[in-house]
Scaffold this motif. Structure first.
Motif, short mmCIF file in Angstrom:
data_model
loop_
_atom_site.label_atom_id
_atom_site.label_comp_id
_atom_site.label_asym_id
_atom_site.label_seq_id
_atom_site.Cartn_x
_atom_site.Cartn_y
_atom_site.Cartn_z
N LEU A 19 -16.61 -9.75 -6.82
CA LEU A 19 -15.28 -9.65 -5.91
C LEU A 19 -14.01 -8.08 -5.89
N SER A 20 -15.06 -7.50 -6.82
CA SER A 20 -14.64 -5.81 -6.80
C SER A 20 -15.26 -5.40 -5.81
N ALA A 21 -16.50 -5.94 -5.63
CA ALA A 21 -17.37 -5.24 -3.76
C ALA A 21 -17.22 -5.73 -2.54
N VAL A 22 -16.38 -6.94 -2.54
CA VAL A 22 -15.66 -7.86 -1.93
C VAL A 22 -14.34 -6.56 -0.56
N VAL A 23 -13.80 -6.67 -2.32
CA VAL A 23 -11.93 -5.80 -2.24
C VAL A 23 -11.99 -4.11 -1.27
N GLN A 24 -13.21 -3.55 -2.57
CA GLN A 24 -13.35 -2.22 -2.29
C GLN A 24 -14.32 -2.00 -0.82
N ASP A 25 -14.92 -3.17 -0.19
CA ASP A 25 -15.55 -2.86 1.47
C ASP A 25 -14.30 -3.38 1.97
N LEU A 26 -13.02 -4.10 1.71
CA LEU A 26 -11.75 -4.07 2.19
C LEU A 26 -10.74 -3.15 2.27
N THR A 27 -11.30 -2.73 1.17
CA THR A 27 -9.60 -0.97 1.26
C THR A 27 -9.09 -0.31 2.84
N PRO A 28 -10.31 -0.11 4.08
CA PRO A 28 -10.07 0.32 4.97
C PRO A 28 -8.79 -0.15 6.05
N LEU A 29 -8.38 -1.28 5.33
CA LEU A 29 -7.75 -2.94 5.27
C LEU A 29 -6.14 -2.97 4.86
N GLU A 30 -5.86 -1.52 3.25
CA GLU A 30 -5.01 -1.84 2.13
C GLU A 30 -3.80 -1.22 3.23
N ASP A 31 -3.68 -0.14 4.00
CA ASP A 31 -2.73 1.02 4.84
C ASP A 31 -1.69 -0.23 5.60
N TRP A 32 -2.04 -1.65 5.64
CA TRP A 32 -1.24 -2.71 6.46
C TRP A 32 -1.64 -4.34 5.99
N LEU A 33 -2.50 -4.28 5.15
CA LEU A 33 -2.23 -5.45 4.22
C LEU A 33 -2.86 -5.60 3.25
N GLU A 34 -2.49 -7.11 2.37
CA GLU A 34 -2.54 -6.63 0.92
C GLU A 34 -3.08 -7.67 0.28
N ILE A 35 -4.33 -7.15 -0.48
CA ILE A 35 -5.90 -7.02 -0.02
C ILE A 35 -5.74 -8.11 -2.19
N GLU A 36 -5.61 -9.42 -2.20
CA GLU A 36 -5.87 -10.21 -3.62
C GLU A 36 -6.95 -10.59 -4.04
N ASP A 37 -7.27 -10.54 -4.74
CA ASP A 37 -8.46 -11.58 -5.47
C ASP A 37 -8.11 -12.12 -6.98
N CYS A 38 -8.84 -12.73 -7.02
CA CYS A 38 -9.18 -14.47 -7.95
C CYS A 38 -10.03 -14.38 -7.90
N GLU A 39 -10.73 -15.05 -9.85
CA GLU A 39 -11.88 -15.29 -10.14
C GLU A 39 -11.50 -16.52 -10.33
N SER A 40 -11.09 -17.34 -9.56
CA SER A 40 -11.67 -18.70 -9.31
C SER A 40 -10.56 -19.56 -8.53
N ALA A 41 -11.31 -21.05 -7.53
CA ALA A 41 -9.80 -21.61 -7.11
C ALA A 41 -8.66 -22.27 -7.67
N GLU A 42 -8.73 -22.44 -8.64
CA GLU A 42 -6.93 -22.63 -8.98
C GLU A 42 -6.09 -21.55 -9.11
N GLU A 43 -6.64 -20.59 -9.75
CA GLU A 43 -6.05 -19.17 -9.32
C GLU A 43 -5.57 -19.03 -8.28
N ALA A 44 -6.81 -19.21 -6.72
CA ALA A 44 -6.14 -18.89 -5.38
C ALA A 44 -5.11 -19.51 -4.78
N LEU A 45 -4.87 -20.75 -5.28
CA LEU A 45 -4.57 -21.92 -5.15
C LEU A 45 -2.88 -22.20 -5.59
#
Length: 157
Positions: free
Chosen positions: A16-42
């Motif tokens: 999860l940390s690696a995915v979020v890290q890879d997406l950091t170039p988009l953080e200046d205009w997008l909110e990048i959220e992370d969840c550790e389960s489907a339930e947390e995501a919902l």
């Protein structure tokens, strides 16, 4: 500018940390959220929707305890509030049948096998969020410089 969210879901914190890290170039205009389960995501999706925020993209692992990524993405694709939300499945363990289910039931837009290429993931996310902005009828001008220009061009033709 309206808040546009990208939600990453994986039960393994390091992945999860690696995915979020890879997406950091988009953080200046997008909110990048992370969840550790489907339930947390919902829960997060419901909270963000209640605040009137956009859920443009969900990137989910497939194999997780409880609900699988395909089950999560299928549930989201069946929810009328998220008609335009784009979905990506990220996995290292999917069977051929899992992939077919992800495409047919969850209507995913893209599929990445682990390990993925970070640049390709960012390019895919940028393209899918650009498609979301147009599909949802959002004003795109304030995001113009960050959007996938090829997608913008094809949508404005």
């Amino acid at each position: 500018m309206e808040k546009i969210n990208v939600i990453c879901v994986d039960d393994q914190r390091e992945v999860l940390s690696a995915v979020v890290q890879d997406l950091t170039p988009l953080e200046d205009w997008l909110e990048i959220e992370d969840c550790e389960s489907a339930e947390e995501a919902l829960e997060l999706i419901d909270d963000l929707d209640a605040k009137g925020e956009h859920i443009a993209l969900i990137i989910s692992d497939h194999v997780m305890p409880g609900k699988s990524g395909v089950e999560l993405l299928t549930e989201i694709s069946e929810d009328r509030r998220f008609t335009h939300t784009k979905k990506v499945l990220l996995t290292g363990q999917a069977t051929h049948q899992d992939t077919i289910s992800a495409i047919n039931k969850a209507r995913i837009e893209s599929y990445f096998e682990k390990p993925w290429n970070g640049t390709e993931l960012v390019d895919c996310a940028r393209r899918l969020v650009t498609e979301y902005i147009f599909d949802a009828g959002m004003e795109y001008e304030s995001y113009q410089l960050q959007l996938d220009q090829q997608t913008v061009f094809s949508r404005l033709r």
